[in-house]
Write a protein that holds these residues in place. Sequence first.
Motif, mmCIF file in Angstrom:
data_model
loop_
_atom_site.group_PDB
_atom_site.id
_atom_site.type_symbol
_atom_site.label_atom_id
_atom_site.label_comp_id
_atom_site.label_asym_id
_atom_site.label_seq_id
_atom_site.Cartn_x
_atom_site.Cartn_y
_atom_site.Cartn_z
ATOM 1 N N LEU A 178 0.807 -1.216 0.000
ATOM 2 C CA LEU A 178 0.000 0.000 0.000
ATOM 3 C C LEU A 178 0.841 1.268 0.000
ATOM 4 O O LEU A 178 0.297 2.362 -0.208
ATOM 5 C CB LEU A 178 -0.934 0.014 1.214
ATOM 6 N N THR A 179 2.121 1.152 0.292
ATOM 7 C CA THR A 179 3.014 2.317 0.297
ATOM 8 C C THR A 179 4.216 2.014 -0.583
ATOM 9 O O THR A 179 4.962 1.066 -0.313
ATOM 10 C CB THR A 179 3.475 2.665 1.719
ATOM 11 N N GLY A 180 4.377 2.788 -1.617
ATOM 12 C CA GLY A 180 5.514 2.608 -2.515
ATOM 13 C C GLY A 180 6.665 3.505 -2.128
ATOM 14 O O GLY A 180 6.477 4.704 -1.885
ATOM 15 N N LEU A 181 7.869 2.933 -2.050
ATOM 16 C CA LEU A 181 9.065 3.701 -1.699
ATOM 17 C C LEU A 181 9.874 4.007 -2.944
ATOM 18 O O LEU A 181 9.828 3.270 -3.940
ATOM 19 C CB LEU A 181 9.916 2.915 -0.699
ATOM 20 N N ALA A 182 10.614 5.096 -2.877
ATOM 21 C CA ALA A 182 11.418 5.509 -4.021
ATOM 22 C C ALA A 182 12.566 4.523 -4.251
ATOM 23 O O ALA A 182 13.278 4.156 -3.314
ATOM 24 C CB ALA A 182 11.968 6.918 -3.795
ATOM 25 N N LYS A 183 12.723 4.078 -5.493
ATOM 26 C CA LYS A 183 13.843 3.217 -5.865
ATOM 27 C C LYS A 183 14.204 3.482 -7.308
ATOM 28 O O LYS A 183 13.366 3.889 -8.121
ATOM 29 C CB LYS A 183 13.494 1.745 -5.642
ATOM 30 N N LEU A 184 15.475 3.248 -7.608
ATOM 31 C CA LEU A 184 15.946 3.526 -8.955
ATOM 32 C C LEU A 184 15.346 2.524 -9.939
ATOM 33 O O LEU A 184 15.106 1.363 -9.602
ATOM 34 C CB LEU A 184 17.473 3.441 -9.004
ATOM 35 N N PRO A 185 15.093 2.956 -11.158
ATOM 36 C CA PRO A 185 14.553 2.034 -12.164
ATOM 37 C C PRO A 185 15.521 0.896 -12.445
ATOM 38 O O PRO A 185 16.745 1.031 -12.294
ATOM 39 C CB PRO A 185 14.373 2.933 -13.401
ATOM 40 N N GLN A 186 14.961 -0.216 -12.856
ATOM 41 C CA GLN A 186 15.783 -1.380 -13.170
ATOM 42 C C GLN A 186 16.706 -1.059 -14.345
ATOM 43 O O GLN A 186 16.289 -0.524 -15.359
ATOM 44 C CB GLN A 186 14.894 -2.578 -13.510
ATOM 45 N N GLY A 187 17.974 -1.387 -14.149
ATOM 46 C CA GLY A 187 18.957 -1.140 -15.192
ATOM 47 C C GLY A 187 19.574 0.239 -15.163
ATOM 48 O O GLY A 187 20.413 0.559 -16.003
ATOM 49 N N ALA A 188 19.146 1.099 -14.197
ATOM 50 C CA ALA A 188 19.701 2.443 -14.127
ATOM 51 C C ALA A 188 21.128 2.410 -13.598
ATOM 52 O O ALA A 188 21.510 1.538 -12.815
ATOM 53 C CB ALA A 188 18.830 3.314 -13.220
ATOM 54 N N LYS A 189 21.951 3.329 -14.060
ATOM 55 C CA LYS A 189 23.330 3.452 -13.602
ATOM 56 C C LYS A 189 23.443 4.626 -12.661
ATOM 57 O O LYS A 189 22.766 5.639 -12.810
ATOM 58 C CB LYS A 189 24.265 3.645 -14.794
ATOM 59 N N ARG A 190 24.312 4.489 -11.670
ATOM 60 C CA ARG A 190 24.444 5.529 -10.660
ATOM 61 C C ARG A 190 25.906 5.832 -10.419
ATOM 62 O O ARG A 190 26.725 4.919 -10.232
ATOM 63 C CB ARG A 190 23.785 5.083 -9.357
ATOM 64 N N SER A 191 26.255 7.085 -10.430
ATOM 65 C CA SER A 191 27.610 7.516 -10.112
ATOM 66 C C SER A 191 27.678 7.889 -8.642
ATOM 67 O O SER A 191 26.856 8.666 -8.147
ATOM 68 C CB SER A 191 27.998 8.720 -10.981
ATOM 69 N N LEU A 192 28.630 7.307 -7.908
ATOM 70 C CA LEU A 192 28.773 7.556 -6.475
ATOM 71 C C LEU A 192 29.654 8.763 -6.173
ATOM 72 O O LEU A 192 29.865 9.090 -5.011
ATOM 73 C CB LEU A 192 29.344 6.308 -5.787
ATOM 74 N N LYS A 193 30.149 9.407 -7.223
ATOM 75 C CA LYS A 193 31.018 10.564 -7.016
ATOM 76 C C LYS A 193 30.157 11.802 -6.817
ATOM 77 O O LYS A 193 29.392 12.189 -7.695
ATOM 78 C CB LYS A 193 31.941 10.748 -8.222
ATOM 79 N N ASP A 194 30.303 12.394 -5.641
ATOM 80 C CA ASP A 194 29.531 13.588 -5.303
ATOM 81 C C ASP A 194 30.511 14.740 -5.117
ATOM 82 O O ASP A 194 31.272 14.764 -4.140
ATOM 83 C CB ASP A 194 28.740 13.360 -4.023
ATOM 84 N N PRO A 195 30.535 15.725 -6.028
ATOM 85 C CA PRO A 195 31.522 16.815 -5.908
ATOM 86 C C PRO A 195 31.294 17.692 -4.687
ATOM 87 O O PRO A 195 32.191 18.425 -4.282
ATOM 88 C CB PRO A 195 31.328 17.605 -7.206
#
Length: 705
Positions: free
Chosen positions: A660-677
Motif C-alpha cells: 500500500l506504500t511505494g518507496l522511491a527506488k531507482l529504475p531497473q537497469g539504471a546506472k548511478r555515479s557515487l562521485k559527489d563533488p
Amino acid sequence: MTNNITPHKWRFFRSGGFDQVALETAADLQHLSELDPKLWTVLSCPTSGLEIDSRTLALLDLDGDGQIRVPEIQAAVSWSCQRLTDAQLMFQPPGVPLHAISDADEIGAAIKLAALRVLEYTGKTADDSLQVDDFADKSRLFSPDHCNGDGVVMAQLTADEDVKQLITDIVSVLGGVADRSGGMGTDTEMLSSFVAQAQAIVDWHKAGAAESDDLHPLGSDTAAAVAVFDSVQAKVDDFFVRCQLAAFDSRAAQALNPEATVYAVLANRAIGQGEDDITALPLAEVGAGLVLPLGQGVNPAWAEKIQQLGQVVVKPLLGNMPESLSFADWSAISAKLATWRAWQAAKPDSALHQLTLERLTAIVTSDATARLEQLIALDLAEKTFADNVDAVERLVHYQRNLVTLLRNYVSLSDFYQGENKAIFQAGTLYLDQRSCELVLYVADMARHASMSPFSGCYLVYCTCTRQGEAAVNIVAALTGGDVDELMVPGRNGIFYDRNGRDWKASVIKVVAQPVSIRQAFWSPYKRVAAFIEGQLQKFAASRDKDIETQTTSGVADAAAAPAATTSGFDIAKFAGIFAAIGLALGALGTMLAAVVAGLFSLQWWQVPLVLLGVMLLISCPSMLMAFMTLRRRNLGPLLDANGWAVNTRAKINVPFGAALTGLAKLPQGAKRSLKDPYAEKKQPWGLILLVLLLIAATVGYWLYW
C-alpha cells in the motif's frame, strides 16, 4: 418429507485475516439474499465520499437517509436478476442490450418497451446497448413535443392556438412549472389558480361597471375625486378630532395647537412651503366647534391640496363652494365616497392585472381551459412510461456499478486483491519519497481523528487545495519507510485524485504509530540521539546566553569604574577544575576498563554475541510494541470514522501494508555515479577519539587489574 433443494455452494477466499465470499457468477447474485449477513464484510456505508457513480448510490438508497444498508443491497440485486434474462450480464462490460431485458411478466414487458423508446429517442437501434450516458440528458427522452407523464404541459405539445396562448399567458404571468424536458409549462394546480384569479378579476371589474349613484356619485369623475380625497383624508380627520377634543375639554385646545417655540425654530432661516416641520403642523387653528377653512387660514404646506379638495370633491358633491368645511359636511362626503372606496379595497391581489380585461374575459368564457385540462390528463396518462424509463435507468446503472459495490461491501476483494482500487480509496498521496495508496476523504476531522488511532496505522491528515475547487481533507496511511522527517504543520506533498487531478496537500496532523519492526529496532537509539542533541543545544544556548550577559555586565562595569584593577589569576580555582576533569576521565576509564576486561575474558566469537544481545535488550521493548501494533493494524476504524459499519477485522499485515506504500527506488537497469563533488570531506576525529578511548580502557585495565 425431505427437502430436496440443494443449497448454493459458495466459494470463499481468505485475505486480510478473514474469509470473504467470492462473487463471480449469476448464481452467486441470485442467492445473495441467502448469505448470512454475519459473513458480509460491511453492513452499511455512506452515499458520499466514495469513488462510484453517485446516481447509482441515490437509486440504491431507497429511504433517502444517506446510507446503503443490507436490505437495500439485497433488493437491488434481486430486482436486477429478475429484470435480466441472464444475470451473468452484471459481470460484463457496461451496457444492457434490449434482448437482455426480461419480458416474462407485464412489468418486464413495459420496461422493455420503454427501453425501446429510449433507444429511438437517443438515435439508436434495437441492436444497440443502453448506456448510462443515454440518461444524462433527460430532455432527449422527455422532449416538449410529446407527453412524458409528469403532468406538466408546455406550449410546444399542442397545435391548438387557443390552448398554446393560454399556456403562454400562464407561464409569463405565474412563472410556470418545470417540465421533465427542461422547459416551463403548467400543471392542473397552476391552471386552476390562474383561472380562479382571472374569474375574480373579471367579477371585480363587472361589479365596478354597475351603474349606481352609490358606486359612482360623480360619474366618470369619481375615481379622480376619490384620489384627491384619499390624499388629504388622514390630515382632515386629524383636524376634526383635535377640535372635538378641544370641545370635550377646554384645556386641550392650547396643548393641541403648536407651541410658540415651534415657530421660533423656523424664525432665523428661509422656510420652504413643503418642509417636514410645517407639514407636521395641524391643517388649521384647533378649537372647540371650529370648521376647516378652504381658503385663508390653512396650513401653507396643505393649502394646494385643500383647494383641490374643494374644487374636485366638495363643490361637486355639496353643490356649492363653501368658504369652510364643517365636520358634518366632511362626514357626508366620506359617506358618499365609501362605496367606491370599498370596491377599490376589494380589488384582487393578483399578477393577472397585467393582462387586459378583454383577454381575461376571453379566458374565463372560452373552452380553452377545458381543452388544456384534457391535454394535462393525457400527459398524466403517460406516467407509466416515465416510471418505466426510470426503471430502465435503474437497470443500466445497476448493471454497470452494482457488482463493483458488492465487491466493496459484501467482500473487500477490490481492496485486497489489488486489481482495482476500492471505492473508498480517494487517490494517491506523494509525500517524503513515497506514494500512499490507502487515502480516504475526511468529512468530519474531529470524529475521524478520535476513532482513527484504533486502526494501528501511522496516519497523516492533509488539507488539499486546487485552484477553482473547494478544499478537501484526506487521511493517508503510511505503511512503509521511515517517518522521522514528517513535520506538522506545513510539510507539503501532492495528492492525485481518482480523476488524475493534482492537489497541493499540506500536512495538518499526524497520528504516530509504528511503521515497521526495523524502524522500531533503531527508534531507542534515535530517541537517545535526539535527547542528547536537544540537551547539547540547550546547554550551548544557555552558555551563550551566560557569556552574553557576563560580557554586557563587564563592559558596563568597566565603563562605570575605569580605575578598577583587574583581578589576579586564581590558581586554586584553575587546579580544582583540572582535578574534576581528571576524576571524570578516571571514572570513565574505570568503566571502560571494566567493560573491556569483561569482553577480554570472553572467547573472540562470544564478543559479537554479547554486543548483539545488549542491542536487542535495548531495542526489544520497542520491537515488541511495534510487533503488537502491526498485528492489530486494521482498516475498520478508518472506515467506521467515515460512517461505515464494518462487520469484521480487516487486517493490514506487514506484506500487504508494504504493497500500500511505494518507496522511491531507482529504475531497473539504471546506472548511478557515487562521485559527489559536494560531499562533505571525511574527518579523522572519529577514528582518533575511538583510538584514545581504547588506549584509556587498556591503561585502566593494566592499572587496576
